[in-house]
Design a protein around this motif. Sequence first.
Motif, PDB file in Angstrom:
ATOM      1  N   VAL A 153       0.833  -1.202   0.000  1.00  0.00           N
ATOM      2  CA  VAL A 153       0.000   0.000   0.000  1.00  0.00           C
ATOM      3  C   VAL A 153       0.869   1.254   0.000  1.00  0.00           C
ATOM      4  O   VAL A 153       0.584   2.227  -0.696  1.00  0.00           O
ATOM      5  CB  VAL A 153      -0.945   0.001   1.219  1.00  0.00           C
ATOM      6  N   MET A 154       1.952   1.209   0.766  1.00  0.00           N
ATOM      7  CA  MET A 154       2.792   2.395   0.925  1.00  0.00           C
ATOM      8  C   MET A 154       3.497   2.782  -0.367  1.00  0.00           C
ATOM      9  O   MET A 154       3.562   3.971  -0.723  1.00  0.00           O
ATOM     10  CB  MET A 154       3.824   2.149   2.031  1.00  0.00           C
ATOM     11  N   ALA A 155       4.041   1.800  -1.077  1.00  0.00           N
ATOM     12  CA  ALA A 155       4.873   2.103  -2.245  1.00  0.00           C
ATOM     13  C   ALA A 155       4.112   2.846  -3.345  1.00  0.00           C
ATOM     14  O   ALA A 155       4.547   3.920  -3.784  1.00  0.00           O
ATOM     15  CB  ALA A 155       5.503   0.820  -2.782  1.00  0.00           C
ATOM     16  N   PRO A 156       2.973   2.305  -3.832  1.00  0.00           N
ATOM     17  CA  PRO A 156       2.271   3.056  -4.882  1.00  0.00           C
ATOM     18  C   PRO A 156       1.728   4.390  -4.397  1.00  0.00           C
ATOM     19  O   PRO A 156       1.679   5.355  -5.162  1.00  0.00           O
ATOM     20  CB  PRO A 156       1.144   2.107  -5.308  1.00  0.00           C
ATOM     21  N   THR A 157       1.342   4.456  -3.117  1.00  0.00           N
ATOM     22  CA  THR A 157       0.820   5.720  -2.596  1.00  0.00           C
ATOM     23  C   THR A 157       1.904   6.783  -2.524  1.00  0.00           C
ATOM     24  O   THR A 157       1.726   7.928  -2.972  1.00  0.00           O
ATOM     25  CB  THR A 157       0.211   5.508  -1.200  1.00  0.00           C
ATOM     26  N   ILE A 158       3.065   6.407  -1.978  1.00  0.00           N
ATOM     27  CA  ILE A 158       4.163   7.367  -1.848  1.00  0.00           C
ATOM     28  C   ILE A 158       4.686   7.779  -3.217  1.00  0.00           C
ATOM     29  O   ILE A 158       4.936   8.962  -3.473  1.00  0.00           O
ATOM     30  CB  ILE A 158       5.289   6.766  -0.984  1.00  0.00           C
ATOM     31  N   SER A 159       4.861   6.815  -4.111  1.00  0.00           N
ATOM     32  CA  SER A 159       5.360   7.162  -5.440  1.00  0.00           C
ATOM     33  C   SER A 159       4.352   8.009  -6.206  1.00  0.00           C
ATOM     34  O   SER A 159       4.733   8.898  -6.981  1.00  0.00           O
ATOM     35  CB  SER A 159       5.688   5.886  -6.232  1.00  0.00           C
ATOM     36  N   GLY A 160       3.057   7.747  -5.987  1.00  0.00           N
ATOM     37  CA  GLY A 160       2.038   8.586  -6.615  1.00  0.00           C
ATOM     38  C   GLY A 160       2.108  10.019  -6.121  1.00  0.00           C
ATOM     39  O   GLY A 160       1.949  10.969  -6.902  1.00  0.00           O
ATOM     40  N   CYS A 161       2.365  10.187  -4.832  1.00  0.00           N
ATOM     41  CA  CYS A 161       2.512  11.537  -4.285  1.00  0.00           C
ATOM     42  C   CYS A 161       3.757  12.219  -4.853  1.00  0.00           C
ATOM     43  O   CYS A 161       3.705  13.390  -5.258  1.00  0.00           O
ATOM     44  CB  CYS A 161       2.592  11.479  -2.761  1.00  0.00           C
ATOM     45  N   SER A 553       7.381  -2.247  -9.947  1.00  0.00           N
ATOM     46  CA  SER A 553       6.174  -2.169 -10.770  1.00  0.00           C
ATOM     47  C   SER A 553       5.089  -1.372 -10.071  1.00  0.00           C
ATOM     48  O   SER A 553       4.408  -0.537 -10.674  1.00  0.00           O
ATOM     49  CB  SER A 553       5.655  -3.573 -11.081  1.00  0.00           C
ATOM     50  N   MET A 554       4.910  -1.627  -8.786  1.00  0.00           N
ATOM     51  CA  MET A 554       3.893  -0.904  -8.033  1.00  0.00           C
ATOM     52  C   MET A 554       4.244   0.578  -7.928  1.00  0.00           C
ATOM     53  O   MET A 554       3.361   1.446  -7.960  1.00  0.00           O
ATOM     54  CB  MET A 554       3.736  -1.514  -6.645  1.00  0.00           C
ATOM     55  N   CYS A 555       5.538   0.872  -7.788  1.00  0.00           N
ATOM     56  CA  CYS A 555       5.963   2.271  -7.670  1.00  0.00           C
ATOM     57  C   CYS A 555       5.685   3.035  -8.964  1.00  0.00           C
ATOM     58  O   CYS A 555       5.124   4.140  -8.939  1.00  0.00           O
ATOM     59  CB  CYS A 555       7.448   2.343  -7.322  1.00  0.00           C
ATOM     60  N   ILE A 556       6.067   2.469 -10.110  1.00  0.00           N
ATOM     61  CA  ILE A 556       5.869   3.183 -11.371  1.00  0.00           C
ATOM     62  C   ILE A 556       4.378   3.265 -11.697  1.00  0.00           C
ATOM     63  O   ILE A 556       3.913   4.257 -12.269  1.00  0.00           O
ATOM     64  CB  ILE A 556       6.658   2.513 -12.518  1.00  0.00           C
ATOM     65  N   THR A 557       3.610   2.251 -11.310  1.00  0.00           N
ATOM     66  CA  THR A 557       2.167   2.302 -11.543  1.00  0.00           C
ATOM     67  C   THR A 557       1.515   3.364 -10.673  1.00  0.00           C
ATOM     68  O   THR A 557       0.651   4.129 -11.130  1.00  0.00           O
ATOM     69  CB  THR A 557       1.532   0.933 -11.263  1.00  0.00           C
ATOM     70  N   GLY A 558       1.919   3.424  -9.400  1.00  0.00           N
ATOM     71  CA  GLY A 558       1.392   4.457  -8.528  1.00  0.00           C
ATOM     72  C   GLY A 558       1.730   5.852  -9.009  1.00  0.00           C
ATOM     73  O   GLY A 558       0.894   6.767  -8.983  1.00  0.00           O
TER      74      GLY A 558
END
Length: 610
Positions: A153-161, A553-558
Motif C-alpha cells: 500500500v505504501m509504495a504506490p501511494t508514496i510514489s504517486g505523491c 512495478s507498483m511504484c511506477i504504476t502508482g
Amino acid sequence: MVLHQYDYIFAIGTLFAMLDAYNNGANDVANAWATSVSSRSVTYRQAMVFGTVFEMLGAICVGARTADTIKNGIIPNSAFRDNAGVQMLAFTCALAAASSWVMWCTRHSAHVSSTYSLVSAVAGVGVATVGASQVQWGWNNGKGLGAIFAGLVMAPTISGCFGSIIFTLIKVIVHMRKNPVPWAVYSSPFWFLLASTLCTLSIVYKGSPNLGLNKKPSWYIAAVTMGCGGGVCLLSALFFVPYLRARVIKKDYTVRWYMFFLGPLLWNRPAPEDAETAHIPNYAVVQDDDDEGNEKKNAALGGSPKSVAESNLTANDLQMPEPAHSDGEKELVSNEAKQLSYKEIAAQGDRRLREKLIKKRAPIGWALRTLRDNPMGPGQIYELHNIKMLAKRIPAMIVCGLLYGFHYDIHAAQTGIAGTPDGQRMQRVYAHAKKYPNEVEHTYSFIQVLTACTASFAHGANDIGNSVGPWAVIYSAWKTGNAAASKAPVPVWQLAVLAAMISVGLITYGFNIMKVMGNKITYHSPSRGCSMEMGAALTVLIFSQYSLPVSTSMCITGATVGVGLCNGTWRAVNWQRVTLLLISWFATIPVAGTLGGCLMGLFINAPHFF
C-alpha cells in the motif's frame, strides 16, 4: 567442505534463480521502461541499451542490502537447525514457485510483482518447512513480512505523491506560462541536478558494503553527492541548454545531435533565414498523419492492430464478409463476428508484421525465411528428416526470440484498436489529458532519458535481491555445508550474473508487458513520463536504503496514476486497467505462497534422498 550429494539441488536452484531474474527483467523492468517508450523519449532498442547498463550498476553498487532481507529476514537461519540440505531445498522451491507464477503471467501479458511473488513463496515454504510460528510475520526491524507487505500500500501511494508533486512543479514552472518553451529550456539543469544527486546519494550514502562507502564521514558523503550533482547540472547548463536553445527556441534545423559537444559555441550561432518551425518529433500519442508512410503502417500492426486514428483501418474493415441471411440471423452473425474481431485483428496484425520482416536482409528476416522454408515434416519429432529440419530451425528460432521485440510497435499496441471497446476507452482517457507543445515535450524527452536511467538504477538496486537472496543462501550452504553461513555477504559476481539475466529478460521478452502498460493507464508525454520515473525512483531508493524489498512495478504504476490525476479529473486514468493490476497484485500473494508451500511440502515429506 563441499557437499557433493547436494550438487543437484544447487544446480536446480541456480537454474531457477536465473529464471526468476529473467522473468524479473521481462516483467518488472519492462514496466519501468514502458513509460519512456510510451512517451516516445526513447525507442525500444535504446531502452534495452540504457536498461542493461544501469541495471548492472544498480545491482552491483547497491543491491546487497535487499538481498540480505530476502535471505535472512523472513525465515531465520536458526529455524533450519543447521540442516544445510533442507535450507537449500526450501529456497530452491521458493524460486521455482515464484519464477513459474511470474512466467505464466508474463506469457499472458498479466503484470504482477516479482518481488511479492518471491516473498510470498518464501513465506509459504517457511510454513511448510519450519511451521508458521517460525516465519517472521511481524515487522522484525523492517525485515519481516509485516514490513514488506506494508509496502503493498505504501509504495504506490508514496510514489504517486512524489510523481504528482514533481509534475505539478513542472506545470507551475513551465506549462502554465504564456510562453512555456524558454522556461522549459532554461529550467532543465535543475532536473539534471535532482536526478544525478539522487543516483549519487544512493551509491555513496549506503552503497555496496564491498565498496565501504557507507563508512565515510558525513562531510565526505555530502561533498561527493553535491559535487556530482552540481557537476552534472553545470555540464547541462554549458552544453545541453545552448544546444536545446538553438534547436527549439531559435528553430535552427541545421543543428545536429553531435553538435551538442560544441556547447557555448552554439549560443550565438545564427539560425537560417527560413527557420520558421522547430524540426522536432511529434510526441502526440494519437497522430492524425503517418509520417513514415505505409511501411510504418504495416509495422504498427506487429503483434497488435493499428492504434486509434493512426490509419483508416478499423475493426470492421478486417472482419470477414457476412453470408446472406435474414435480418434476425444477420444480426446474430454480426454480434458473433464482433466477439471474435479482436483476436482476428490481432492474428492478422501478427501476420502482417511477419510478412514485412521476412523481406528484410537483417538477421530477423533470415530467421523468418528459414522457418517458413523449412517446415517440420510428417511423423514424430525423432524421425530422421525432422531431426535434420530441427538443425536448421533451432538457430532461426533463437534469432527470432532474441530480435522479435526490437521490431514490435509497442506504442501502437498501447493506444487500442480503432472500433473496439478498448480503442474507444483509450480515446476517452486521452481526451481528458491536456496536450502540451511539442517543443516543451522535446525538452523533457532528454531529461526523461536520465530519469529512466535513474529508475533503472533504482530497480537494479532493489529487485536484484529477489533472485540473488535465495541463490546466495543456496550457494553458501552448498559450499560450506553450514546453514548459518548464509549470513555471509552476497558476492559481487552473483549480483552481476543475475543482473545480466535481468537484462536478457528485458531485451528478449519485455515487449510483452510493455504493450499493456504505459499509455494503457493514462496519457503519456515526456514531461509526464520523467515525473513518473522520478517519483518511482525516489520511492524505490528510499525503501532500498531501509532494506525493504518493494515492487518497482507498483511504484511506477502508482506514480503513473498520480500524474494522470494531475490532469484535474479522474477520467484521465483508465481505471479498468488499474483494477486489473490490483487484482493481479493481491492474487500473487496466495497463489505464489500456496505454490511454494505445496512444492516444499511434497519434497520434504517424500522419501529422503539426502
